[in-house]
Motif scaffolding. Structure first.
Motif, PDB file in Angstrom:
ATOM      1  N   GLU A  80       0.829  -1.212   0.000  1.00 19.97           N
ATOM      2  CA  GLU A  80       0.000   0.000   0.000  1.00 19.97           C
ATOM      3  C   GLU A  80       0.865   1.265   0.000  1.00 19.97           C
ATOM      4  O   GLU A  80       0.348   2.371   0.038  1.00 19.97           O
ATOM      5  N   LYS A  81       2.181   1.063  -0.032  1.00 19.94           N
ATOM      6  CA  LYS A  81       3.161   2.158   0.015  1.00 19.94           C
ATOM      7  C   LYS A  81       3.146   2.897   1.356  1.00 19.94           C
ATOM      8  O   LYS A  81       3.542   4.056   1.444  1.00 19.94           O
ATOM      9  N   LEU A  82       2.691   2.197   2.369  1.00 16.10           N
ATOM     10  CA  LEU A  82       2.732   2.736   3.731  1.00 16.10           C
ATOM     11  C   LEU A  82       4.005   2.191   4.398  1.00 16.10           C
ATOM     12  O   LEU A  82       3.968   1.391   5.332  1.00 16.10           O
ATOM     13  N   TYR A  83       5.148   2.664   3.889  1.00 19.22           N
ATOM     14  CA  TYR A  83       6.435   2.099   4.284  1.00 19.22           C
ATOM     15  C   TYR A  83       6.751   2.356   5.758  1.00 19.22           C
ATOM     16  O   TYR A  83       7.302   1.493   6.438  1.00 19.22           O
ATOM     17  N   LYS A  84       6.429   3.536   6.209  1.00 14.45           N
ATOM     18  CA  LYS A  84       6.710   3.882   7.608  1.00 14.45           C
ATOM     19  C   LYS A  84       5.947   2.975   8.568  1.00 14.45           C
ATOM     20  O   LYS A  84       6.474   2.560   9.603  1.00 14.45           O
ATOM     21  N   GLU A  85       4.678   2.652   8.229  1.00 12.71           N
ATOM     22  CA  GLU A  85       3.856   1.785   9.068  1.00 12.71           C
ATOM     23  C   GLU A  85       4.289   0.321   8.963  1.00 12.71           C
ATOM     24  O   GLU A  85       4.072  -0.462   9.887  1.00 12.71           O
ATOM     25  N   ALA A  86       4.911  -0.041   7.839  1.00 16.23           N
ATOM     26  CA  ALA A  86       5.324  -1.433   7.632  1.00 16.23           C
ATOM     27  C   ALA A  86       6.531  -1.799   8.487  1.00 16.23           C
ATOM     28  O   ALA A  86       6.657  -2.949   8.954  1.00 16.23           O
ATOM     29  N   VAL A  87       7.430  -0.837   8.705  1.00 21.57           N
ATOM     30  CA  VAL A  87       8.688  -1.116   9.413  1.00 21.57           C
ATOM     31  C   VAL A  87       8.478  -1.727  10.806  1.00 21.57           C
ATOM     32  O   VAL A  87       9.125  -2.735  11.145  1.00 21.57           O
ATOM     33  N   PRO A  88       7.576  -1.185  11.666  1.00 22.96           N
ATOM     34  CA  PRO A  88       7.394  -1.785  13.000  1.00 22.96           C
ATOM     35  C   PRO A  88       6.948  -3.244  12.956  1.00 22.96           C
ATOM     36  O   PRO A  88       7.314  -4.039  13.841  1.00 22.96           O
ATOM     37  N   ASN A 112      14.322  -2.607   2.530  1.00 20.19           N
ATOM     38  CA  ASN A 112      13.548  -2.157   1.373  1.00 20.19           C
ATOM     39  C   ASN A 112      12.632  -0.988   1.727  1.00 20.19           C
ATOM     40  O   ASN A 112      12.506  -0.021   0.960  1.00 20.19           O
ATOM     41  N   ALA A 113      11.973  -1.079   2.886  1.00 18.92           N
ATOM     42  CA  ALA A 113      11.065  -0.003   3.311  1.00 18.92           C
ATOM     43  C   ALA A 113      11.829   1.293   3.554  1.00 18.92           C
ATOM     44  O   ALA A 113      11.348   2.390   3.234  1.00 18.92           O
ATOM     45  N   MET A 114      13.019   1.187   4.113  1.00 19.33           N
ATOM     46  CA  MET A 114      13.849   2.373   4.351  1.00 19.33           C
ATOM     47  C   MET A 114      14.333   2.980   3.033  1.00 19.33           C
ATOM     48  O   MET A 114      14.414   4.198   2.886  1.00 19.33           O
ATOM     49  N   MET A 115      14.647   2.131   2.062  1.00 22.71           N
ATOM     50  CA  MET A 115      15.077   2.621   0.753  1.00 22.71           C
ATOM     51  C   MET A 115      13.960   3.424   0.082  1.00 22.71           C
ATOM     52  O   MET A 115      14.203   4.465  -0.533  1.00 22.71           O
ATOM     53  N   GLU A 116      12.730   2.951   0.221  1.00 24.91           N
ATOM     54  CA  GLU A 116      11.598   3.656  -0.370  1.00 24.91           C
ATOM     55  C   GLU A 116      11.405   5.034   0.263  1.00 24.91           C
ATOM     56  O   GLU A 116      10.913   5.954  -0.379  1.00 24.91           O
ATOM     57  N   GLN A 117      11.817   5.169   1.505  1.00 29.14           N
ATOM     58  CA  GLN A 117      11.710   6.454   2.204  1.00 29.14           C
ATOM     59  C   GLN A 117      12.969   7.306   2.045  1.00 29.14           C
ATOM     60  O   GLN A 117      13.085   8.365   2.643  1.00 29.14           O
ATOM     61  N   LYS A 118      13.921   6.796   1.244  1.00 33.29           N
ATOM     62  CA  LYS A 118      15.199   7.479   0.992  1.00 33.29           C
ATOM     63  C   LYS A 118      15.999   7.688   2.279  1.00 33.29           C
ATOM     64  O   LYS A 118      16.744   8.656   2.411  1.00 33.29           O
ATOM     65  N   GLN A 119      15.823   6.753   3.210  1.00 30.59           N
ATOM     66  CA  GLN A 119      16.604   6.760   4.445  1.00 30.59           C
ATOM     67  C   GLN A 119      17.721   5.716   4.278  1.00 30.59           C
ATOM     68  O   GLN A 119      17.605   4.573   4.725  1.00 30.59           O
ATOM     69  N   TYR A 120      18.787   6.161   3.602  1.00 33.63           N
ATOM     70  CA  TYR A 120      19.791   5.220   3.122  1.00 33.63           C
ATOM     71  C   TYR A 120      20.653   4.629   4.237  1.00 33.63           C
ATOM     72  O   TYR A 120      21.038   3.460   4.155  1.00 33.63           O
ATOM     73  N   GLN A 121      20.954   5.402   5.254  1.00 32.68           N
ATOM     74  CA  GLN A 121      21.765   4.854   6.346  1.00 32.68           C
ATOM     75  C   GLN A 121      21.045   3.734   7.086  1.00 32.68           C
ATOM     76  O   GLN A 121      21.620   2.652   7.301  1.00 32.68           O
ATOM     77  N   PRO A 122      19.768   3.911   7.499  1.00 30.25           N
ATOM     78  CA  PRO A 122      19.040   2.788   8.113  1.00 30.25           C
ATOM     79  C   PRO A 122      18.890   1.599   7.172  1.00 30.25           C
ATOM     80  O   PRO A 122      18.897   0.443   7.626  1.00 30.25           O
ATOM     81  N   ALA A 123      18.764   1.882   5.869  1.00 34.09           N
ATOM     82  CA  ALA A 123      18.654   0.786   4.896  1.00 34.09           C
ATOM     83  C   ALA A 123      19.940  -0.026   4.859  1.00 34.09           C
ATOM     84  O   ALA A 123      19.908  -1.270   4.859  1.00 34.09           O
ATOM     85  N   VAL A 124      21.086   0.661   4.846  1.00 33.14           N
ATOM     86  CA  VAL A 124      22.387  -0.025   4.859  1.00 33.14           C
ATOM     87  C   VAL A 124      22.514  -0.895   6.102  1.00 33.14           C
ATOM     88  O   VAL A 124      22.931  -2.064   6.033  1.00 33.14           O
ATOM     89  N   ASP A 125      22.134  -0.346   7.252  1.00 34.60           N
ATOM     90  CA  ASP A 125      22.223  -1.107   8.511  1.00 34.60           C
ATOM     91  C   ASP A 125      21.332  -2.348   8.474  1.00 34.60           C
ATOM     92  O   ASP A 125      21.737  -3.428   8.937  1.00 34.60           O
ATOM     93  N   ALA A 126      20.132  -2.195   7.914  1.00 35.42           N
ATOM     94  CA  ALA A 126      19.200  -3.331   7.858  1.00 35.42           C
ATOM     95  C   ALA A 126      19.716  -4.433   6.939  1.00 35.42           C
ATOM     96  O   ALA A 126      19.663  -5.625   7.276  1.00 35.42           O
ATOM     97  N   TYR A 127      20.241  -4.046   5.779  1.00 37.46           N
ATOM     98  CA  TYR A 127      20.777  -5.056   4.853  1.00 37.46           C
ATOM     99  C   TYR A 127      21.980  -5.779   5.461  1.00 37.46           C
ATOM    100  O   TYR A 127      22.159  -6.994   5.264  1.00 37.46           O
ATOM    101  N   LYS A 128      22.794  -5.066   6.197  1.00 39.22           N
ATOM    102  CA  LYS A 128      23.949  -5.704   6.848  1.00 39.22           C
ATOM    103  C   LYS A 128      23.487  -6.734   7.882  1.00 39.22           C
ATOM    104  O   LYS A 128      24.050  -7.828   7.984  1.00 39.22           O
TER     105      LYS A 128
END
Length: 268
Positions: A80-88, A112-128
């Motif tokens: 639904e593109k509700l990326y912020k709500e999906a993360v929790p 993936n959800a962080m990437m959609e929000q252009k929050q690249y540092q949290p995305a990097v941490d999650a992928y690691k």
């Protein structure tokens, strides 16, 4: 004593019954939760993500620890593109997961959800974190490389932005200092002029003073009007006119004598 034993036996039977009913209720709720999740999955396959989200939420109301319901709810919210709500929801899955594979999946989706929000540092941490639990996941490794590249680009952009801001601030400061210097210079020149004027008034000769004095004197001295003759000039003029008149009269007399016939006496 027998009465007390009877009371204790009755209380034990009541507690056992209550526990049994509670257990039956728990089993019933779990069954209902599983049913709701299945309904949600069918709706999800039909791309009815909003309806699927409703079913997953109802399942969690029946069983708040139902990790599959949390994970699937996260996926529906993501669609639904509700990326912020999906993360929790993915975070709940990462904490309650019993296997590394489940943890890896949860962290991958967080990335993936962080990437959609252009929050690249949290995305990097999650992928690691996902690769720590599943080092052989090539898809996660690729996403990590993309996130790192975008993060580096963002940092360089911020660095250039800060550099431009610092240059602008320095330029503004320089202009402000130059204006202040000019202001101080003008003030100093004004002060020096005031001091000089004051010194001239205290006894030093003012170079314009004599000129002003002469101009004032000349202004006060009456000037002859244009065309008006002095008495001496009038006297000279009268004498000149008188002399001219005498000469003219003399010439007239000579002229008259030449023109008149003189009588001659006859010789009889």
């Amino acid at each position: 004593m027998r009465f007390n034993k009877y009371i204790a036996l009755v209380m034990l039977m009541i507690l056992s019954s209550t526990a049994l009913f509670a257990q039956k209720d728990t089993i019933a709720e779990k069954r209902e939760a599983r049913k709701l999740v299945r309904e949600g999955n069918n709706l999800y396959k039909q791309q009815k993500y909003t309806d699927a989200s409703v079913s997953y939420k109802k399942a969690l109301e029946k069983n708040s620890k139902y990790k599959k319901a949390s994970y699937n709810l996260g996926n529906a919210l993501y669609q639904e593109k509700l990326y912020k709500e999906a993360v929790p929801q993915y975070e709940l899955m990462s904490k309650s997961a019993k296997t590394k594979f489940e943890k890896a999946e949860a962290f991958h989706n967080i990335g993936n959800a962080m990437m959609e929000q252009k929050q690249y540092q949290p995305a990097v941490d999650a992928y690691k974190n996902s690769l720590r639990n599943n080092p052989n996941d090539d898809e996660t490794r690729y996403n990590l490389a993309v996130a790192q590249k975008l993060l580096e680009k963002e940092k360089n952009k911020d660095k250039d932005k800060n550099k431009d801001k610092n240059n602008k601030d320095n330029k503004d400061k320089k202009n402000k200092d130059d204006k202040q210097k000019d202001k101080n210079k003008d003030k100093k020149e004004g002060d020096n002029k005031d001091k000089k004027d004051k010194k001239d008034g205290d006894g030093n000769k003012d170079p314009n003073k004599d000129k002003k004095k002469n101009d004032k004197k000349n202004k006060q001295k009456p000037k002859p009007k244009q065309g008006k003759m002095s008495p001496q000039q009038i006297k000279q003029l009268l004498e000149s006119l008188k002399n001219e008149e005498k000469k003219t009269q003399k010439k007239m007399n000579v002229k008259k004598s030449k023109g008149k016939k003189v009588k001659q006496e006859k010789d009889w």
